[in-house]
Design a protein around this motif. Sequence first.
Motif, PDB file in Angstrom:
ATOM      1  N   ARG A 169      88.410  73.674  97.790  1.00 28.64           N
ATOM      2  CA  ARG A 169      88.607  73.317  96.374  1.00 28.64           C
ATOM      3  C   ARG A 169      88.518  71.825  96.073  1.00 28.64           C
ATOM      4  NH1 ARG A 169      93.508  77.232  94.302  1.00 28.64           N
ATOM      5  NH2 ARG A 169      92.676  79.110  95.233  1.00 28.64           N
ATOM      6  N   ALA A 170      88.145  71.008  97.037  1.00 28.73           N
ATOM      7  CA  ALA A 170      88.046  69.560  96.796  1.00 28.73           C
ATOM      8  C   ALA A 170      86.917  69.282  95.794  1.00 28.73           C
ATOM      9  CB  ALA A 170      87.765  68.822  98.101  1.00 28.73           C
ATOM     10  N   ILE A 171      87.134  68.308  94.939  1.00 28.13           N
ATOM     11  CA  ILE A 171      86.093  67.867  94.015  1.00 28.13           C
ATOM     12  C   ILE A 171      85.208  66.885  94.770  1.00 28.13           C
ATOM     13  CG2 ILE A 171      85.591  66.691  91.831  1.00 28.13           C
ATOM     14  CD1 ILE A 171      86.988  69.441  91.531  1.00 28.13           C
ATOM     15  N   LEU A 172      83.950  67.247  94.965  1.00 28.70           N
ATOM     16  CA  LEU A 172      83.029  66.406  95.713  1.00 28.70           C
ATOM     17  C   LEU A 172      82.289  65.429  94.809  1.00 28.70           C
ATOM     18  CD1 LEU A 172      81.524  69.101  98.099  1.00 28.70           C
ATOM     19  CD2 LEU A 172      83.463  67.565  98.501  1.00 28.70           C
ATOM     20  N   GLU A 173      82.072  65.838  93.569  1.00 33.49           N
ATOM     21  CA  GLU A 173      81.359  64.981  92.625  1.00 33.49           C
ATOM     22  C   GLU A 173      81.606  65.492  91.211  1.00 33.49           C
ATOM     23  OE1 GLU A 173      76.868  63.284  91.749  1.00 33.49           O
ATOM     24  OE2 GLU A 173      77.130  64.861  93.208  1.00 33.49           O
ATOM     25  N   ALA A 174      81.628  64.571  90.262  1.00 37.89           N
ATOM     26  CA  ALA A 174      81.711  64.925  88.837  1.00 37.89           C
ATOM     27  C   ALA A 174      80.980  63.841  88.067  1.00 37.89           C
ATOM     28  CB  ALA A 174      83.175  65.005  88.392  1.00 37.89           C
ATOM     29  N   HIS A 175      80.051  64.269  87.227  1.00 39.88           N
ATOM     30  CA  HIS A 175      79.334  63.288  86.416  1.00 39.88           C
ATOM     31  C   HIS A 175      78.865  63.924  85.100  1.00 39.88           C
ATOM     32  CE1 HIS A 175      76.087  65.223  88.724  1.00 39.88           C
ATOM     33  NE2 HIS A 175      75.357  65.012  87.667  1.00 39.88           N
ATOM     34  N   ASN A 176      78.710  63.064  84.093  1.00 39.83           N
ATOM     35  CA  ASN A 176      78.234  63.470  82.801  1.00 39.83           C
ATOM     36  C   ASN A 176      76.715  63.522  82.844  1.00 39.83           C
ATOM     37  OD1 ASN A 176      77.815  63.964  80.092  1.00 39.83           O
ATOM     38  ND2 ASN A 176      79.107  62.291  79.368  1.00 39.83           N
ATOM     39  N   THR A 177      76.145  64.646  82.491  1.00 40.77           N
ATOM     40  CA  THR A 177      74.688  64.794  82.559  1.00 40.77           C
ATOM     41  C   THR A 177      73.982  64.367  81.279  1.00 40.77           C
ATOM     42  OG1 THR A 177      74.775  67.110  81.873  1.00 40.77           O
ATOM     43  CG2 THR A 177      74.870  66.660  84.247  1.00 40.77           C
ATOM     44  N   ILE A 178      74.733  64.007  80.272  1.00 41.17           N
ATOM     45  CA  ILE A 178      74.122  63.528  79.029  1.00 41.17           C
ATOM     46  C   ILE A 178      73.672  62.091  79.228  1.00 41.17           C
ATOM     47  CG2 ILE A 178      74.499  62.901  76.627  1.00 41.17           C
ATOM     48  CD1 ILE A 178      76.345  65.255  76.344  1.00 41.17           C
ATOM     49  N   LEU A 179      72.432  61.844  78.914  1.00 41.61           N
ATOM     50  CA  LEU A 179      71.907  60.477  78.993  1.00 41.61           C
ATOM     51  C   LEU A 179      71.864  59.908  77.576  1.00 41.61           C
ATOM     52  CD1 LEU A 179      68.969  61.045  81.480  1.00 41.61           C
ATOM     53  CD2 LEU A 179      71.257  60.188  81.983  1.00 41.61           C
ATOM     54  N   TYR A 180      72.441  58.761  77.414  1.00 45.13           N
ATOM     55  CA  TYR A 180      72.464  58.118  76.098  1.00 45.13           C
ATOM     56  C   TYR A 180      71.286  57.176  75.974  1.00 45.13           C
ATOM     57  CZ  TYR A 180      77.158  59.955  75.905  1.00 45.13           C
ATOM     58  OH  TYR A 180      78.227  60.788  75.890  1.00 45.13           O
ATOM     59  N   SER A 181      70.673  57.158  74.823  1.00 44.04           N
ATOM     60  CA  SER A 181      69.556  56.237  74.576  1.00 44.04           C
ATOM     61  C   SER A 181      69.877  55.381  73.359  1.00 44.04           C
ATOM     62  CB  SER A 181      68.253  57.002  74.383  1.00 44.04           C
ATOM     63  OG  SER A 181      68.360  57.856  73.262  1.00 44.04           O
ATOM     64  N   LYS A 182      69.262  54.242  73.347  1.00 45.97           N
ATOM     65  CA  LYS A 182      69.482  53.317  72.211  1.00 45.97           C
ATOM     66  C   LYS A 182      68.607  53.653  71.059  1.00 45.97           C
ATOM     67  CE  LYS A 182      70.921  49.539  75.122  1.00 45.97           C
ATOM     68  NZ  LYS A 182      70.779  48.174  75.503  1.00 45.97           N
TER      69      LYS A 182
END
Length: 182
Positions: A169-182
Amino acid sequence: VHQALGKGLTLSQRTDISSIIQGAQIFIEQNADLFGTSTQQLTLRTAKQFHDGHTFLLYQQHMSGLPVIGGDVELELAGAKLIRFGSSAIPRTLGTLAPFGVSSVDATTEAQRALAMRGLTPARVLTTEQAVVLRSGPLASAPRPVWIVRYETVNPRGRYEITVDGLDRAILEAHNTILYSK
């Protein structure tokens, strides 16, 4: 092999996509040690032929029927000539995959807890899927079963992908997949 470039190795006498794919699979099988995997562990994920005659093939490595995170083999051809190939596939000599000890419900609960600890408000689960994590080099380890849990969050808004170890159950990775653009 991370990446190799060349003037062109002919893989097929014809330039139609079916002939190129067949030639590529023969090339991968004949060079399995170079790639660290064989065609039995690969599934064609993308086959794209461009108007200029270039073809791009992307294969996904699998272990025990599950996708290997980061286990890709890619080939680029000009006509029927291989001009570039690369592999991040993990050598098949690292052992067998242990069975999952964590259910999808438990993985989803851990992912939600990880988001909350980061001050994020989970809104809903988008998907959960099983996969495999392998490491090579000095950090080489046995294959690990993992859950990939995708969550939509509010406050702040996001689409997070959380990798939960399928054994402990360890969290190996977490990231936001939304890419923000200007």
